[in-house]
Motif scaffolding. Structure first.
Motif, short mmCIF file in Angstrom:
data_model
loop_
_atom_site.label_atom_id
_atom_site.label_comp_id
_atom_site.label_asym_id
_atom_site.label_seq_id
_atom_site.Cartn_x
_atom_site.Cartn_y
_atom_site.Cartn_z
N CYS A 133 88.81 -50.22 -4.99
CA CYS A 133 88.75 -48.83 -5.47
C CYS A 133 87.51 -48.11 -4.96
N ASP A 134 87.70 -46.84 -4.58
CA ASP A 134 86.58 -46.00 -4.18
C ASP A 134 85.89 -45.45 -5.43
N ALA A 135 84.57 -45.31 -5.35
CA ALA A 135 83.81 -44.78 -6.47
C ALA A 135 83.10 -43.51 -6.06
N GLN A 136 83.15 -42.52 -6.92
CA GLN A 136 82.52 -41.23 -6.65
C GLN A 136 81.08 -41.27 -7.12
N ALA A 137 80.17 -40.76 -6.30
CA ALA A 137 78.78 -40.69 -6.72
C ALA A 137 78.65 -39.75 -7.91
N ALA A 138 77.69 -40.03 -8.77
CA ALA A 138 77.50 -39.20 -9.95
C ALA A 138 77.19 -37.76 -9.57
N THR A 139 76.61 -37.54 -8.39
CA THR A 139 76.33 -36.18 -7.94
C THR A 139 77.59 -35.47 -7.47
N GLY A 140 78.67 -36.24 -7.22
CA GLY A 140 79.93 -35.68 -6.76
C GLY A 140 79.93 -35.34 -5.29
N LYS A 141 78.91 -35.72 -4.53
CA LYS A 141 78.79 -35.33 -3.12
C LYS A 141 79.28 -36.38 -2.14
N ARG A 142 79.45 -37.61 -2.59
CA ARG A 142 79.92 -38.64 -1.67
C ARG A 142 80.69 -39.69 -2.44
#
Length: 771
Positions: A133-142
């Motif tokens: 699974c891909d995980a989204q950075a908490a900043t939402g940028k990567r």
């Protein structure tokens, strides 16, 4: 209605609104419930939890930006460094290193999703997988691709109640480790679409109920709002329930026998009450370290009353937390404390001698011949650079001594009069003048360390109070040695351990002998601390007792009694005695706080009495409650309650709480607005004019406590149901016992569902014994 596919995948017909058109959701069932999920194209979102008998949805999916998912996993790099847990409790201006944090949930992009089921006899398992699974950075940028695998497993038996949910997260990255796991998210809905009949209950304080939690006005009246409730800590037990009074509902719990750190999250809305659990993994944020459920999350059908939900938990919990057996047979708790009907409290802001003299007057006033416990605050001399609160006696740099002048003589004087002193000891913090910048070198290694390596203050507003790690021998021995010195040199009989019952901030110091971050080590450390103190002090005085401040049930066998914080609160119900009646000693917080308010005092006194708690705490700092005419009426009522508590101890202290009485017509309500922390400031509490409870003693007899808290006479009539009150399954006799212990025989009762009726004068308390 239900069919099994040839591929051994357990598929269930769509039973509730919201099922995808033309598709049958995945599912699993026990004897009463069916849990269904959407397919892989929907990320296996929870579809519904349905009561099979009535085809009634108890939980349903709804898309929601915050809650509309099955799980959420937070991973961190760099050993978790960055923003601490609960950053609001850090001193202002604290700088944190950058946070490398990523988040995934069941909607994340994954290389593969799959489901499978297995059957052995009537045992069923359903397994849902998310791989790569891909995980989204908490900043939402990567995004971090393919960072973890997740497996959710449900297990059930078609012939037994209860469905167990578990989750496992395996990082694929050598950089990230699991930081937090929130699982599962369940959106509770009105059973039968009748919100007015619905009740949400949870075990904060002695227990709370929220009628119609889907209505904003009802939530406001009961102070029910978004909350993160830690266990062990704010919650006495690890469960909640939502039910319809006619159709029943859903019991939700973690059956965790070791007390791992976790938070129960409640998000009440008009469209549902979202419930989830945040799990704090062992070795939080360590690279490559995952999480695997060490305990199940349990969903089970419950009948339509809080008592029934409590009995589900009782069947599990007694064998876990009350292993030393009923109070009547526990040899490790002194008999004097078991029998004591009330608890006193004194704080010596003035002369010590005066405090002792006034306390003795209260003992004489109540007229109880046996010993009474007295919790003593501020017994230490004030010290230079002290940062402690004005009403306590913190461990000043690890040492609360010297004691105030005359303290030893006062304890000796009181002991001779049957008043046994338990001095205040803080079991969490040291008071360090200068705070984190001035920690003595012998103390520094034993402080709680947050993940960035810094000593952790208790809270931002008290920078001098440092969290001390309870797993360290240094801190355990400090508490033990203070207790031993108080017993040996001053004649104290144990201690009141303030801040004992809840978890501390997660500690990440690798030198303390525990895994960094979450897990169950804090419960084990606290229990060891209590055992060290109790054992060592009892080697000096075998009758010593130890109390904790508001602890959870994980410490029933570790302490002798517990102070709970709420004397009056909207929706207060006896969930604790419904589960642990006859196994756990509790007492109230500040019963005397409402002595000048007739209505509020009756609410506080009545629920403390009929819920089976010791009456307390009664402050004895001055004799004004005894001498001021404003308090005379209510002090007389309190004295009466003390004597009824003595007469009814076989039921209220040593008995099991039975289902409440079902009155033919409900008594009118008595209302008071809370003005203090333990009464729900600004909230209106309502209690029936006749407060009541039913108890079964160890000999099988039954005791009914009735207390008219109104200003007018109240008639009562109720039926004792044989299926809920075992004593009336045969012919029995009714006796009435006065607060003074005098017994009057009222006559026989025919077996099976007899009716009792009568009338209570204002302020009248009555004990009916059926045997």
């Amino acid at each position: 209605m239900y069919q099994k596919a040839t591929v051994a995948l357990l598929c269930l017909a769509a039973l509730t609104a919201g099922a995808p058109a033309g598709a049958a959701p995945l599912g699993i069932r026990d004897e009463s419930l069916v849990v269904t999920f959407f397919g892989k194209d929907r990320g296996y979102d929870l579809h519904a939890i349905t009561w099979r008998k009535g085809d009634v949805a108890l939980a349903e999916f709804k898309a929601d930006a915050e809650n509309g998912k099955l799980f959420e996993v937070t991973l961190r790099a760099n050993d978790g460094r960055g923003i601490p847990l609960f950053p609001r409790q850090m001193p202002k201006g604290t700088k944190h290193p950058p946070t490398d944090e990523i988040v995934l949930d069941n909607h994340s992009q994954c290389r593969r999703r799959s489901e499978a089921s297995a059957s052995t006899g009537d045992q069923r398992t359903l397994t849902l997988r998310w791989e790569g699974c891909d995980a989204q950075a908490a900043t939402g940028k990567r995004a971090e691709p393919g960072v973890a695998d997740v497996v959710v497993t449900l297990a059930a038996s078609e012939s037994k109640p209860g469905i167990e949910w578990r989750i496992e997260v395996t990082p694929r990255s050598g950089r990230y480790g699991v930081w937090l796991v929130q699982f599962p998210f369940v959106r509770l809905v009105p059973p039968g679409r009748t919100p007015a009949n619905d009740v949400f209950v949870y075990p904060r304080g002695v227990g709370r109920m929220i009628p119609n939690p889907f209505d904003g006005g009802a939530r406001a009246r009961y102070g029910f709002k978004d909350q993160f409730l830690p266990y062990p800590g704010a919650l006495k037990m690890q469960w909640a329930a939502l039910y319809d009074t006619e159709l029943g509902g859903l019991y939700l719990a973690t059956h965790d026998p070791k007390g791992h750190q976790k938070d129960f999250v409640h998000h009440p809305r008009e469209d549902g009450v979202w419930v989830s659990v945040i799990h704090y993994p062992t070795r939080m944020g360590k690279a490559g370290v995952g999480y695997k459920s060490a305990y199940p999350f349990v969903t089970q059908y419950t009948r339509g009353h809080w008592y029934d939900a409590a009995q589900i938990h009782r069947r599990w919990a007694l064998d876990v937390w009350a292993t030393k057996g009923p109070l009547a047979r526990r040899a490790d708790i002194p008999q004097w404390f078991k029998d004591a009907p009330l608890v006193l409290r004194v704080s010596t802001k003035g002369p010590v001698r005066k405090a002792a003299d006034t306390t003795a007057k209260y003992k004489a006033y109540f007229g109880y011949d046996g010993p009474i416990p007295l919790i003593w605050y501020i017994w230490s001399e004030k010290r230079d650079a002290e940062t402690s609160k004005a009403d306590s006696a913190e461990m000043h740099a690890g040492n609360p001594f010297p004691a105030k002048a005359g303290f030893k003589e006062a304890v000796t004087q009181l002991r001779a009069k049957g008043i046994y002193v338990q001095p205040y000891i803080n079991a969490r913090t040291f008071d360090i003048p200068g705070g984190v910048s001035n920690i003595p070198p012998d103390i520094l290694p034993s402080t709680v360390r947050e993940q960035n390596g810094r000593p952790r203050p208790w809270r931002a507003a008290s920078p001098g109070f440092l969290d001390m790690c309870r797993s360290t021998d240094f801190f355990q021995n400090s508490v033990r040695d203070v207790g031993v010195r108080l017993a040996r040199e001053f004649g104290a009989k144990g201690a009141y351990l303030d801040q004992f019952g809840g978890l501390q901030h997660a500690c990440f110091d690798p030198n303390h002998g525990h895994a960094p971050g979450g897990g169950h080590w804090q419960v084990g450390a606290a229990r060891k601390l209590a055992d060290k103190a109790r054992s060592a002090v009892r080697a000096v005085d075998s009758d010593a007792v130890f109390f904790g401040e508001n602890p959870s049930d994980a410490f029933i066998d570790a302490l002798d009694g517990v102070l709970y914080h709420e004397d009056v609160w909207p929706g207060l119900i006896p969930l604790v005695p419904a589960v642990y009646g006859g196994h756990w000693i509790t007492f109230g917080r500040n019963l005397n706080a409402n002595l000048d308010d007739d209505v509020a005092f009756r609410l506080a006194l009545s629920n403390t009495l009929v819920f089976g708690s010791k009456l307390g705490r009664i402050w004895t700092d001055s004799d004004s409650f005894l001498t001021d005419a404003r308090f005379a009426k209510n002090m007389t009522l309190l004295k009466t309650a003390v004597h009824l508590r003595v007469a009814a101890k076989d039921y209220l202290q040593f008995g099991r709480l039975l289902p409440p009485l079902d009155f033919r017509s409900d008594p009118p309500e008595v209302m008071a607005t809370g003005t203090r922390r333990s009464t729900g400031t600004g909230l209106v509490s309502r209690q029936p004019a006749i407060m009541s409870s039913v108890w079964e003693a160890l000999d099988g007899s039954m005791g009914i406590v009735l207390f008219n808290i109104s200003t007018s006479a109240q008639s009562y009539e109720f039926t004792l149901a044989a299926d809920r009150h075992p004593a009336v399954r045969k012919a029995v006799e009714v006796q009435q016992v006065t607060p003074g212990g005098a017994t009057t025989t009222l006559g026989p009762l025919a077996p099976l569902n007899p009716i009792l009726k009568g009338q209570l004068a204002p302020d009248e308390m009555r004990l009916l014994v059926i045997k």
